[in-house]
Design an enzyme around this catalytic site. Sequence first.
Site, mmCIF file in Angstrom:
data_model
loop_
_atom_site.group_PDB
_atom_site.id
_atom_site.type_symbol
_atom_site.label_atom_id
_atom_site.label_comp_id
_atom_site.label_asym_id
_atom_site.label_seq_id
_atom_site.Cartn_x
_atom_site.Cartn_y
_atom_site.Cartn_z
ATOM 1 N N HIS A 43 0.729 -0.681 0.078
ATOM 2 C CA HIS A 43 0.116 0.289 -0.024
ATOM 3 C C HIS A 43 1.143 1.273 -0.117
ATOM 4 O O HIS A 43 2.210 0.837 0.824
ATOM 5 C CB HIS A 43 -0.962 -0.360 1.398
ATOM 6 C CG HIS A 43 -1.636 -0.703 1.433
ATOM 7 N ND1 HIS A 43 -2.830 -1.249 0.601
ATOM 8 C CD2 HIS A 43 -2.007 -2.352 1.666
ATOM 9 C CE1 HIS A 43 -3.547 -2.503 0.562
ATOM 10 N NE2 HIS A 43 -2.564 -2.983 2.166
ATOM 11 N N GLN A 143 0.954 -13.785 4.950
ATOM 12 C CA GLN A 143 -0.103 -13.051 5.257
ATOM 13 C C GLN A 143 -1.635 -14.453 5.204
ATOM 14 O O GLN A 143 -1.544 -14.444 4.240
ATOM 15 C CB GLN A 143 -0.579 -11.786 4.614
ATOM 16 C CG GLN A 143 0.251 -10.503 5.279
ATOM 17 C CD GLN A 143 -0.290 -9.354 5.297
ATOM 18 O OE1 GLN A 143 -0.109 -8.652 4.352
ATOM 19 N NE2 GLN A 143 -0.223 -9.270 6.088
ATOM 20 N N GLU A 145 -4.971 -13.117 5.463
ATOM 21 C CA GLU A 145 -5.829 -12.303 5.644
ATOM 22 C C GLU A 145 -7.083 -12.284 4.883
ATOM 23 O O GLU A 145 -7.652 -10.779 3.866
ATOM 24 C CB GLU A 145 -4.630 -10.417 5.361
ATOM 25 C CG GLU A 145 -4.241 -11.488 3.630
ATOM 26 C CD GLU A 145 -3.511 -9.399 3.463
ATOM 27 O OE1 GLU A 145 -3.513 -8.778 3.947
ATOM 28 O OE2 GLU A 145 -2.740 -9.591 2.434
ATOM 29 N N ASP A 171 -7.798 -6.223 6.277
ATOM 30 C CA ASP A 171 -8.141 -6.970 4.818
ATOM 31 C C ASP A 171 -9.299 -8.877 6.057
ATOM 32 O O ASP A 171 -9.924 -9.045 4.806
ATOM 33 C CB ASP A 171 -7.144 -7.822 4.312
ATOM 34 C CG ASP A 171 -6.581 -6.763 3.726
ATOM 35 O OD1 ASP A 171 -7.803 -5.945 3.152
ATOM 36 O OD2 ASP A 171 -5.396 -6.180 3.699
HETATM 37 C C1 3PY Z 1 -4.111 -5.959 7.033
HETATM 38 O O1 3PY Z 1 -4.771 -5.584 8.204
HETATM 39 O O2 3PY Z 1 -5.078 -6.516 6.015
HETATM 40 C C2 3PY Z 1 -2.613 -5.925 7.281
HETATM 41 O O3 3PY Z 1 -1.525 -5.900 5.692
HETATM 42 C C3 3PY Z 1 -2.035 -5.511 7.850
HETATM 43 O O4 3PY Z 1 -0.709 -5.556 7.807
HETATM 44 MG MG MG Z 2 -3.593 -6.167 4.800
#
Ligand code: 3PY
Ligand code: MG
Length: 247
Positions: A43, A143, A145, A171
Amino acid sequence: MNFKTRLQQNERLIGTMLTLPSPEVAEMISKCGYDWLFIDGEHGPLATLDCQRLLQAIGGRCASLIRVPQNNEAEFKKVLDIGADGVIAPRVNTAEAAQQIVRWCKYPADGIRGVGLGRAHGYGLDFAETMETANQETVVVVQAEDIEAVENIESIVQVEGIDAVFIGPYDLSASMNKMGQLDDTEVMDAIARVTRVCQQNKIPLGYFGVSADSVKPYAEQGYNLICAGVDAGFVTQGAIQIIEDLK
Ligand code: 3PY
Ligand code: MG
């Protein structure tokens, strides 16, 4: 001790997020005692060259993991070649995707990382020793997410070469149509499932929060890759505090 070993030994590693293309801000924060810095190339405006400038400013005082903008081979090659200690791959929803990412990050025979000369290799001066240690030392964080990642977490943690699973609560909650509702029961249940499976399989866990208070419950549960706060927030909160104190 290198960062990967500290992670494997379950040391609590406190980091914060860099989003601003400012080597000066990175340099300042690198002197504040953090174990690691989360450089966010997903981002915001940071391009590869910006990330390299931040790494140069950090000067090895903190370990630095770069989140790539998207999961494709070239992005991983670039951030590793500029000298990141590791990568954070966003939105990794399946074991197949995780496997592919590990392969992109490891030189043959463990993977298919392309061979280039960059800052990571002392611009060629440290080529041989970098090649010898890179596969061992490079940290690969995926991740979780998206609710799909939660549903597949049992198979994701089986992928060899994954050093940590990092929850992206924003996310994840958005993927469950509960944008920003981090304390919602279903969101908490999804996070609890990832926590349980990772802990059963001895995979280190990471969590992001905008404040120290928001990450404390996770640190207390044994998460050890903790990221709290964002550089831009330090500036705005400091500025707001002064004006509020004087009004
Ligand atoms: C999220 O909260 O989506 C993130 O990627 C935090 O790093
Ligand atoms: Mg994220």
